[in-house]
Design a protein around this motif. Structure first.
Motif, PDB file in Angstrom:
ATOM      1  N   HIS A  38      19.927  13.187   2.287  1.00  0.00           N
ATOM      2  CA  HIS A  38      20.086  14.614   1.937  1.00  0.00           C
ATOM      3  C   HIS A  38      18.795  15.390   2.176  1.00  0.00           C
ATOM      4  O   HIS A  38      18.813  16.482   2.761  1.00  0.00           O
ATOM      5  CB  HIS A  38      20.495  14.719   0.465  1.00  0.00           C
ATOM      6  CG  HIS A  38      20.721  16.124   0.001  1.00  0.00           C
ATOM      7  ND1 HIS A  38      21.740  16.913   0.481  1.00  0.00           N
ATOM      8  CD2 HIS A  38      20.052  16.878  -0.915  1.00  0.00           C
ATOM      9  CE1 HIS A  38      21.701  18.095  -0.108  1.00  0.00           C
ATOM     10  NE2 HIS A  38      20.678  18.103  -0.956  1.00  0.00           N
ATOM     11  N   LEU A  39      17.664  14.837   1.761  1.00  0.00           N
ATOM     12  CA  LEU A  39      16.378  15.531   1.914  1.00  0.00           C
ATOM     13  C   LEU A  39      15.793  15.363   3.314  1.00  0.00           C
ATOM     14  O   LEU A  39      15.083  16.249   3.798  1.00  0.00           O
ATOM     15  CB  LEU A  39      15.385  15.008   0.871  1.00  0.00           C
ATOM     16  CG  LEU A  39      15.733  15.289  -0.594  1.00  0.00           C
ATOM     17  CD1 LEU A  39      14.694  14.667  -1.519  1.00  0.00           C
ATOM     18  CD2 LEU A  39      15.850  16.788  -0.860  1.00  0.00           C
ATOM     19  N   ASN A  40      16.067  14.216   3.937  1.00  0.00           N
ATOM     20  CA  ASN A  40      15.586  13.940   5.307  1.00  0.00           C
ATOM     21  C   ASN A  40      14.086  14.239   5.425  1.00  0.00           C
ATOM     22  O   ASN A  40      13.637  15.012   6.287  1.00  0.00           O
ATOM     23  CB  ASN A  40      16.384  14.755   6.326  1.00  0.00           C
ATOM     24  CG  ASN A  40      16.132  14.312   7.759  1.00  0.00           C
ATOM     25  OD1 ASN A  40      15.787  13.157   8.004  1.00  0.00           O
ATOM     26  ND2 ASN A  40      16.291  15.227   8.692  1.00  0.00           N
ATOM     27  N   LEU A  41      13.296  13.615   4.577  1.00  0.00           N
ATOM     28  CA  LEU A  41      11.871  13.903   4.498  1.00  0.00           C
ATOM     29  C   LEU A  41      11.093  13.266   5.640  1.00  0.00           C
ATOM     30  O   LEU A  41      11.395  12.150   6.078  1.00  0.00           O
ATOM     31  CB  LEU A  41      11.310  13.386   3.173  1.00  0.00           C
ATOM     32  CG  LEU A  41      11.920  13.963   1.885  1.00  0.00           C
ATOM     33  CD1 LEU A  41      11.329  13.254   0.676  1.00  0.00           C
ATOM     34  CD2 LEU A  41      11.696  15.458   1.809  1.00  0.00           C
ATOM     35  N   SER A  42      10.073  13.948   6.095  1.00  0.00           N
ATOM     36  CA  SER A  42       9.135  13.375   7.060  1.00  0.00           C
ATOM     37  C   SER A  42       8.174  12.452   6.326  1.00  0.00           C
ATOM     38  O   SER A  42       8.098  12.457   5.085  1.00  0.00           O
ATOM     39  CB  SER A  42       8.353  14.479   7.758  1.00  0.00           C
ATOM     40  OG  SER A  42       7.505  15.136   6.825  1.00  0.00           O
ATOM     41  N   ALA A  43       7.399  11.678   7.072  1.00  0.00           N
ATOM     42  CA  ALA A  43       6.420  10.783   6.455  1.00  0.00           C
ATOM     43  C   ALA A  43       5.426  11.567   5.596  1.00  0.00           C
ATOM     44  O   ALA A  43       5.073  11.142   4.484  1.00  0.00           O
ATOM     45  CB  ALA A  43       5.693   9.982   7.528  1.00  0.00           C
ATOM     46  N   ALA A  44       4.998  12.716   6.084  1.00  0.00           N
ATOM     47  CA  ALA A  44       4.048  13.533   5.321  1.00  0.00           C
ATOM     48  C   ALA A  44       4.673  14.036   4.025  1.00  0.00           C
ATOM     49  O   ALA A  44       4.017  14.061   2.970  1.00  0.00           O
ATOM     50  CB  ALA A  44       3.572  14.712   6.172  1.00  0.00           C
ATOM     51  N   SER A  50       0.837  -1.195   0.000  1.00  0.00           N
ATOM     52  CA  SER A  50       0.000   0.000   0.000  1.00  0.00           C
ATOM     53  C   SER A  50       0.874   1.248   0.000  1.00  0.00           C
ATOM     54  O   SER A  50       2.091   1.184   0.255  1.00  0.00           O
ATOM     55  CB  SER A  50      -0.901   0.005   1.239  1.00  0.00           C
ATOM     56  OG  SER A  50      -0.114   0.193   2.419  1.00  0.00           O
ATOM     57  N   ILE A  51       0.256   2.379  -0.254  1.00  0.00           N
ATOM     58  CA  ILE A  51       1.004   3.642  -0.207  1.00  0.00           C
ATOM     59  C   ILE A  51       1.533   3.882   1.201  1.00  0.00           C
ATOM     60  O   ILE A  51       2.682   4.329   1.372  1.00  0.00           O
ATOM     61  CB  ILE A  51       0.106   4.805  -0.672  1.00  0.00           C
ATOM     62  CG1 ILE A  51      -0.256   4.628  -2.152  1.00  0.00           C
ATOM     63  CG2 ILE A  51       0.806   6.148  -0.450  1.00  0.00           C
ATOM     64  CD1 ILE A  51      -1.240   5.652  -2.667  1.00  0.00           C
ATOM     65  N   ASP A  52       0.743   3.579   2.218  1.00  0.00           N
ATOM     66  CA  ASP A  52       1.205   3.746   3.601  1.00  0.00           C
ATOM     67  C   ASP A  52       2.445   2.897   3.869  1.00  0.00           C
ATOM     68  O   ASP A  52       3.398   3.347   4.525  1.00  0.00           O
ATOM     69  CB  ASP A  52       0.107   3.356   4.586  1.00  0.00           C
ATOM     70  CG  ASP A  52      -1.025   4.383   4.647  1.00  0.00           C
ATOM     71  OD1 ASP A  52      -0.818   5.513   4.173  1.00  0.00           O
ATOM     72  OD2 ASP A  52      -2.106   4.029   5.161  1.00  0.00           O
ATOM     73  N   GLU A  53       2.445   1.667   3.369  1.00  0.00           N
ATOM     74  CA  GLU A  53       3.604   0.788   3.568  1.00  0.00           C
ATOM     75  C   GLU A  53       4.819   1.303   2.811  1.00  0.00           C
ATOM     76  O   GLU A  53       5.958   1.215   3.301  1.00  0.00           O
ATOM     77  CB  GLU A  53       3.255  -0.633   3.137  1.00  0.00           C
ATOM     78  CG  GLU A  53       2.277  -1.319   4.085  1.00  0.00           C
ATOM     79  CD  GLU A  53       1.762  -2.634   3.544  1.00  0.00           C
ATOM     80  OE1 GLU A  53       1.459  -3.522   4.363  1.00  0.00           O
ATOM     81  OE2 GLU A  53       1.650  -2.778   2.298  1.00  0.00           O
TER      82      GLU A  53
END
Length: 353
Positions: free
Chosen positions: A332-338, A308-311
């Motif tokens: 480098h980007l260190n993105l959050s889940a959102a 799934s997208i969540d997974e």
């Protein structure tokens, strides 16, 4: 005095052709790897049985060892079984798991190893690394590069086409991995081995831009050569850096977070590579990746391999933990889940267009 050259660890022979397996005994004798034919041959309990029946008459002095699975325990058992038997070499005859087990066992007992690949699912067939399952999940173990590499195109064609497609995903992911390596060089100062990078990039580009398909001898030869070159590039650099970046971190996260549900390695890294190219803003390259993956029948979205997208978001968020110390576009980007979810929404729009 300056160093004017360097030695590159690589196989003494690479035979990629139709019927290559039929002359295995002659090849090993001609290359002085095993003039006596005293070999320890590791095979699977499945397809390996038929291959043994085919090759046993021309390898009368070989001993055959069935390998149950791709675990460290199986590799240690094989090493214990062949130790002290005075073999000339160990032959891994099969897919990636068998070859990885044979590489590790050969290294443990100090024998040269010959890789005879029966499918092209990933670039480990000629790499200085064995990927083996252990109590903690899966580990990478450094081993010598195979002394010889044999790929029989007739045998490759008999394997499920999904394995060939997976090899395509693994090969083209080199391009994303090299982009990560160069990003790390610019950001952290990590050295880039120019020869290893050139070899891995060339391997990836040769597959990405080839017009052929999985049933063509010419394309299968190019894919085989690309996977061999990827392995040699790793030998040159001394690690998996030329072929492993964010794409592989995402794949490793799938394996660790969802054991037993993961798709083929090459399928996962193909999706990871396309998404990583999207993250770095390389829209044209990401689009080209998606186009080529689709043309060869490979997945381009996590939903196509049962996630799934969540997974997928959870896997991308966890991915940097799979390779501590490795710097890629994810670190480098260190993105959050959102933020990962938003980035995937943008990626999904491009693959639907």
């Amino acid at each position: 005095m300056p160093v004017l050259t360097r030695l590159i660890p690589s196989p003494v022979v690479v035979d990629i052709s139709r019927g290559a397996m039929d002359d295995l005994a002659g090849l090993l004798a001609d290359q002085r790897i095993s003039a006596s034919g005293k070999l320890a041959i590791a095979i699977s309990g499945g397809s390996g049985v038929a291959l043994r029946a085919k090759l046993e008459p021309v390898l009368p002095h070989a001993d055959w060892y069935a390998v149950v699975d791709g675990t460290i325990d199986s590799a240690v058992k094989l090493a214990d079984d062949i130790k002290g038997r005075r073999y000339d070499a160990v032959v891994g005859l099969g897919g990636g798991k068998i070859i990885d087990v044979a590489k590790y066992a050969a290294a443990r007992v100090g024998l040269p190893m010959v890789a005879v690949a029966t499918n092209l699912s990933h670039d480990g067939i000629c790499s200085p690394v064995s990927i083996l399952d252990n109590d903690n999940g899966r580990g990478s173990y450094g081993v010598p590069t195979p002394i010889a590499m044999v790929i029989d195109l007739d045998v490759i064609k008999e394997a499920p086409v999904r394995f060939i497609r997976a090899g395509i995903g693994d090969a083209i992911s080199n391009i994303s991995a090299i982009a990560d390596w160069e990003l790390s060089h610019k950001t952290t100062g990590e050295p880039v081995d120019g020869l290893a990078a050139a070899m891995a990039r060339t391997a990836g580009e040769s597959v990405l831009r080839h017009p052929g398909g999985c049933g063509d001898d010419e394309f299968l030869t190019v894919l085989s050569e690309a996977l061999v070159l990827s392995g040699i590039a790793m030998s040159i650099s001394g690690d998996s850096r030329p072929s492993s970046g964010a794409c592989h971190e995402i794949s490793h996260a799938f394996d660790l977070l969802y054991p037993g549900r993961s798709a083929l390695h090459g399928e996962q890294v193909g999706i990871g590579a396309a998404f990583a190219m999207h993250l770095r803003g390389a829209a044209d390259a990401a689009g080209h990746f998606v186009e080529v993956l689709r043309r060869h029948g490979l997945p381009v979205a996590p939903e196509e391999i049962g996630f799934s997208i969540d997974e997928f978001v959870a896997a991308v968020e966890y991915a940097p933990q799979t390779r501590p110390g490795r710097f890629t576009i994810l670190e480098h980007l260190n993105l959050s889940a959102a933020e990962i979810r938003d980035a995937y929404a943008d990626y999904a729009k491009t693959i639907r267009s």
